[in-house]
Design a protein around this motif. Structure first.
Motif, PDB file in Angstrom:
ATOM      1  N   ASP A 175      -8.882  10.399   3.087  1.00  0.00           N
ATOM      2  CA  ASP A 175      -9.801  10.613   1.976  1.00  0.00           C
ATOM      3  C   ASP A 175     -10.670   9.368   1.797  1.00  0.00           C
ATOM      4  OD1 ASP A 175     -10.059  10.067  -1.287  1.00  0.00           O
ATOM      5  OD2 ASP A 175     -10.574  12.100  -0.619  1.00  0.00           O
ATOM      6  N   PRO A 176     -11.989   9.488   1.916  1.00  0.00           N
ATOM      7  CA  PRO A 176     -12.867   8.305   1.892  1.00  0.00           C
ATOM      8  C   PRO A 176     -12.668   7.424   0.660  1.00  0.00           C
ATOM      9  CG  PRO A 176     -14.093  10.235   2.605  1.00  0.00           C
ATOM     10  CD  PRO A 176     -12.752  10.727   2.158  1.00  0.00           C
ATOM     11  N   ALA A 177     -12.538   8.039  -0.513  1.00  0.00           N
ATOM     12  CA  ALA A 177     -12.372   7.241  -1.729  1.00  0.00           C
ATOM     13  C   ALA A 177     -11.044   6.492  -1.719  1.00  0.00           C
ATOM     14  CB  ALA A 177     -12.465   8.147  -2.962  1.00  0.00           C
ATOM     15  N   GLU A 178      -9.979   7.152  -1.238  1.00  0.00           N
ATOM     16  CA  GLU A 178      -8.672   6.515  -1.198  1.00  0.00           C
ATOM     17  C   GLU A 178      -8.638   5.409  -0.147  1.00  0.00           C
ATOM     18  OE1 GLU A 178      -4.732   5.637  -2.171  1.00  0.00           O
ATOM     19  OE2 GLU A 178      -6.330   6.715  -3.244  1.00  0.00           O
ATOM     20  N   VAL A 179      -9.270   5.641   1.020  1.00  0.00           N
ATOM     21  CA  VAL A 179      -9.339   4.603   2.054  1.00  0.00           C
ATOM     22  C   VAL A 179     -10.054   3.372   1.506  1.00  0.00           C
ATOM     23  CG1 VAL A 179     -10.418   3.989   4.251  1.00  0.00           C
ATOM     24  CG2 VAL A 179      -9.196   6.152   4.026  1.00  0.00           C
ATOM     25  N   LEU A 235       0.844  -1.193   0.000  1.00  0.00           N
ATOM     26  CA  LEU A 235       0.000   0.000   0.000  1.00  0.00           C
ATOM     27  C   LEU A 235       0.883   1.247   0.000  1.00  0.00           C
ATOM     28  CD1 LEU A 235      -2.785  -0.991   2.567  1.00  0.00           C
ATOM     29  CD2 LEU A 235      -2.851  -1.123   0.068  1.00  0.00           C
ATOM     30  N   PRO A 236       0.368   2.394  -0.438  1.00  0.00           N
ATOM     31  CA  PRO A 236       1.156   3.630  -0.424  1.00  0.00           C
ATOM     32  C   PRO A 236       1.743   3.930   0.945  1.00  0.00           C
ATOM     33  CG  PRO A 236      -0.865   3.949  -1.674  1.00  0.00           C
ATOM     34  CD  PRO A 236      -0.961   2.592  -1.039  1.00  0.00           C
ATOM     35  N   ALA A 240      -7.699  -2.980  -2.198  1.00  0.00           N
ATOM     36  CA  ALA A 240      -6.416  -3.485  -2.691  1.00  0.00           C
ATOM     37  C   ALA A 240      -5.815  -4.489  -1.720  1.00  0.00           C
ATOM     38  CB  ALA A 240      -5.454  -2.319  -2.918  1.00  0.00           C
ATOM     39  N   ALA A 241      -5.939  -4.216  -0.413  1.00  0.00           N
ATOM     40  CA  ALA A 241      -5.424  -5.146   0.599  1.00  0.00           C
ATOM     41  C   ALA A 241      -6.165  -6.474   0.532  1.00  0.00           C
ATOM     42  CB  ALA A 241      -5.544  -4.534   1.989  1.00  0.00           C
ATOM     43  N   ALA A 242      -7.501  -6.424   0.384  1.00  0.00           N
ATOM     44  CA  ALA A 242      -8.293  -7.648   0.299  1.00  0.00           C
ATOM     45  C   ALA A 242      -7.901  -8.455  -0.937  1.00  0.00           C
ATOM     46  CB  ALA A 242      -9.781  -7.310   0.266  1.00  0.00           C
ATOM     47  N   SER A 243      -7.703  -7.775  -2.057  1.00  0.00           N
ATOM     48  CA  SER A 243      -7.320  -8.462  -3.281  1.00  0.00           C
ATOM     49  C   SER A 243      -5.945  -9.109  -3.156  1.00  0.00           C
ATOM     50  CB  SER A 243      -7.329  -7.465  -4.444  1.00  0.00           C
ATOM     51  OG  SER A 243      -6.902  -8.068  -5.642  1.00  0.00           O
ATOM     52  N   ALA A 244      -5.008  -8.379  -2.530  1.00  0.00           N
ATOM     53  CA  ALA A 244      -3.657  -8.920  -2.355  1.00  0.00           C
ATOM     54  C   ALA A 244      -3.663 -10.153  -1.471  1.00  0.00           C
ATOM     55  CB  ALA A 244      -2.743  -7.844  -1.775  1.00  0.00           C
ATOM     56  N   MET A 245      -4.456 -10.143  -0.399  1.00  0.00           N
ATOM     57  CA  MET A 245      -4.521 -11.311   0.496  1.00  0.00           C
ATOM     58  C   MET A 245      -5.174 -12.496  -0.199  1.00  0.00           C
ATOM     59  SD  MET A 245      -5.256  -9.934   4.343  1.00  0.00           S
ATOM     60  CE  MET A 245      -6.932  -9.488   3.990  1.00  0.00           C
TER      61      MET A 245
END
Length: 651
Positions: free
Chosen positions: A602-606, A595-596, A612-617
């Motif tokens: 920022d709600p959209a970025e969060v 992750l960055p 992205a974390a869920a996809s990576a796991m």
């Protein structure tokens, strides 16, 4: 250290000297007999005045004159007043043995106000000699029972220090309140500073308890004499350091007026409870304090998570924040607090109830949650719910079936969760069940059997040959094994329970160890396996198979390397819950490591980072300890084969 006032000490010579320090709880009445002669009183008065008003060096310099007075008036009651001051001087000089001996000499003459002062000196000497518990026992009965303010100051300081050093945190907080309330006006600022420093050493949960119980509030609510403001100040600092939203909200609710200059910062922290936030690379861990079993599991899971994240290795970039679901809080509040601290992935679920609530939170807040215990089946849906753990009953089922296949039946279950035993009790005595562990299970050492996790988990344990389910809360009684002529026994409790059952079991009984039984497997026993687990110094009793490239040889090598890495920072091999925590930590790190490197609210970025974390796991691959699978493989439940191995020759 304050000296005793001359007027107060000389009042001890009067017949009413004992009235101010009446009989202590359960003790003998205080003797008023300290009627010194007029000549002795006239000689002692200026010495005590100088002692009362003198600094440290000036008081010590009075020792020769006090010794001379005691020599001239050895038969006078006031000689005891001189002796207790000599004990006080010895205390200030650091001569603790002499201070204790002189104080004991005064106490031996009988209960009196001077004798109580001697007890204070003796207790202080014990505390300073590194004996806080005996000191606390001497000093605690005297609290709020001393007339002289200077003696109270000494007593309150010493008894509070003794409680702190003994780890009696609840009593220490109560005594701080007394000390602050009874302090003289000219000493109160200094006392507040001392207490403020001591509060930094008190565990946070005890301060929170004090806030909730109201024990930190004195009878007078003025901030100068009320401990609540100091407790609130300390908790406010902790809340800000940890970004603990739940604690901030509780402080506003319970101690708003006592927060002082901290109030605005705490208000801002509490107001951010619903704000989405991600900090790099942060993992949140939720523990359970609801039961003794969940607390034990939580400690083991936390150790495993820290290992999986590499927190004990130099240069680790991972950040772990944790909360528990105890006290008056809820799972939602604790998880909200973790997300407020920037966690992009959460680890939770040391029992089914917490796992189910955490799964609901994952769906509601669109944040990935790794569950160390499976939730209720209905809670499994959703792109953010990941199940790492296993039902404890699964290893019991496989072992019971393996024992039945070998003819070691009927089977008894010893220990384990109450709901698992209740399920097993559905079987009548002597029932054997038809399920087996599969085609494997040869009689040679090192043989293995396996059953895939899945449909079998829904079956009643009675269908797997469990004829008897026995708790292990007290002393295990071997006679319980006799009526159904038990031939096999599955141990599912802790080490204490397993040791008792092993000592009591006849040699003819074949033993099997479920996942939570953290003991060395006896020769001839069956041991539940999942991936590399259990990690032992060597697979107990297993014979390395011939031929290069054998998967069992590779497994043994991997287990040895994993165990060596664990034992570098831990005293014993990992338990099953620690191994599950380690796997959860490894998978969580796969989710957050790319992750960055900057935080965001920022709600959209969060939302994007959590996804992205869920996809990576979901697609990550790594060597895991509790499964031969390398990861979720695009699914949400970690695939796992539950097997067993034999530990060598018969008992």
């Amino acid at each position: 250290m304050a000296a005793i006032a001359a007027a107060a000490l000389l009042a001890l010579a009067a017949a009413a000297a004992g009235a101010g320090c009446g009989a202590q709880d359960g003790g003998a009445p205080v003797s008023p007999a300290l009627a010194g002669s007029p000549a002795a009183q006239a000689e002692l008065r200026p010495l005590l005045s100088r002692f009362a008003n003198g600094a440290h060096a000036e008081r010590i310099a009075l020792e020769p004159e006090l010794l001379a007075f005691r020599g001239r008036h050895a038969s006078d009651d006031l000689a005891r007043v001189a002796t207790v001051h000599l004990a006080w001087i010895a205390l200030e000089r650091g001569d603790l043995r002499r201070a204790e001996a002189l104080a004991a000499e005064v106490e031996a003459a009988g209960r009196s106000a001077v004798g109580d002062l001697a007890r204070v000196i003796r207790g202080a000497a014990l505390r300073r000699a590194g004996k806080p518990r005996p000191a606390f026992g001497v000093l605690r009965p005297l609290v709020s029972k001393m007339i002289d303010p200077y003696v109270r100051a000494l007593l309150n300081e010493e008894v509070t220090a003794a409680a702190m050093e003994a780890g009696a945190w609840t009593q220490a907080i109560e005594l701080m309140s007394v000390w602050l309330r009874e302090a003289d006006d000219d000493r109160r600022a200094a006392v507040r500073a001392q207490i403020g420093a001591q509060l930094r050493e008190v565990p946070i949960d005890h301060l929170v308890w004090a806030l909730r119980a109201g024990r930190a509030t004195g009878e007078v609510v003025s901030p100068e004499v009320d401990l609540r403001s100091l407790v609130a100040e300390r908790l406010a600092i902790v809340a800000r350091e940890r970004r603990d939203v739940a604690l901030a909200k509780e402080l506003l609710d319970r101690a708003d007026a006592a927060l002082g200059t901290q109030r605005d910062a705490i208000f801002e922290l509490a107001a951010g409870a619903g704000a989405a936030r991600v900090e790099p690379p942060t993992v949140g861990l939720l523990l359970s304090t609801r039961t003794a079993a969940s607390r034990r599991r939580g400690v083991e899971i936390a150790a495993g998570v820290a290992h999986g994240l590499g927190l004990l290795r130099p240069g680790s970039d991972a950040r772990l924040v944790s909360r528990d679901d105890g006290g008056e809080g809820s799972v939602d509040e604790a998880l909200n607090s973790l997300t407020a601290e920037g966690a992009a992935v959460l680890i939770a679920g040391s029992d089914r109830e917490q796992a189910t609530e955490a799964a609901k939170f994952a769906r509601t807040h669109a944040i990935p949650v790794l569950l160390v215990h499976p939730p209720e089946p209905a809670a499994l849906d959703g792109a953010f719910v990941f199940v790492v753990g296993e039902e404890p009953a699964r290893s019991i089922e496989v072992l019971a079936a393996a024992l039945a296949e070998r003819g070691a039946k009927p089977v008894a279950l010893v220990g384990g969760d109450a709901d698992v035993r209740k399920d097993a009790e559905a079987a009548p005595p002597g029932a054997t069940g038809a399920a087996t562990a599969g085609a494997a299970g040869a009689a040679t050492a090192g043989a293995t059997g396996a059953a895939t996790a899945g449909a079998a988990g829904a079956a009643s344990l009675s269908e797997h040959g469990i004829a008897l389910a026995l708790p292990c809360d007290g002393t295990f009684d071997a006679r319980a094994l006799r009526p159904p002529a038990i031939r096999g026994m599955v141990l599912a409790g802790d080490a204490r329970c397993a040791d008792q059952a092993l000592r009591a079991a006849p040699r003819s009984v074949t033993i099997a160890l479920a996942f939570e039984t953290a003991i060395a497997p006896p020769p001839g026993s069956l041991v539940a396996t999942a991936g590399l687990f259990p990690l032992l110094a060597a697979p107990s009793g297993a014979q390395p198979p011939p031929g290069a490239g054998d998967p069992r040889a590779a497994s043994a090598s991997g287990a040895a390397a994993a165990l060596a890495a664990w034992l570098a920072t831990h005293p014993s091999p990992p338990s099953f819950w620690a191994a599950l925590g380690r796997d959860a930590g490894v998978l969580a790190w796969a989710g957050v490591q790319r992750l960055p490197k900057t935080g965001t609210e920022d709600p959209a970025e969060v939302k994007a980072r959590r996804l992205a974390a869920a996809s990576a796991m979901s697609t990550a691959t790594a060597e895991l300890w509790t499964t031969a699978a390398g990861g979720f493989g695009g699914r949400r439940v970690l695939p796992r084969v539950i097997g067993y191995r034999e530990s060598g020759k018969a008992r």
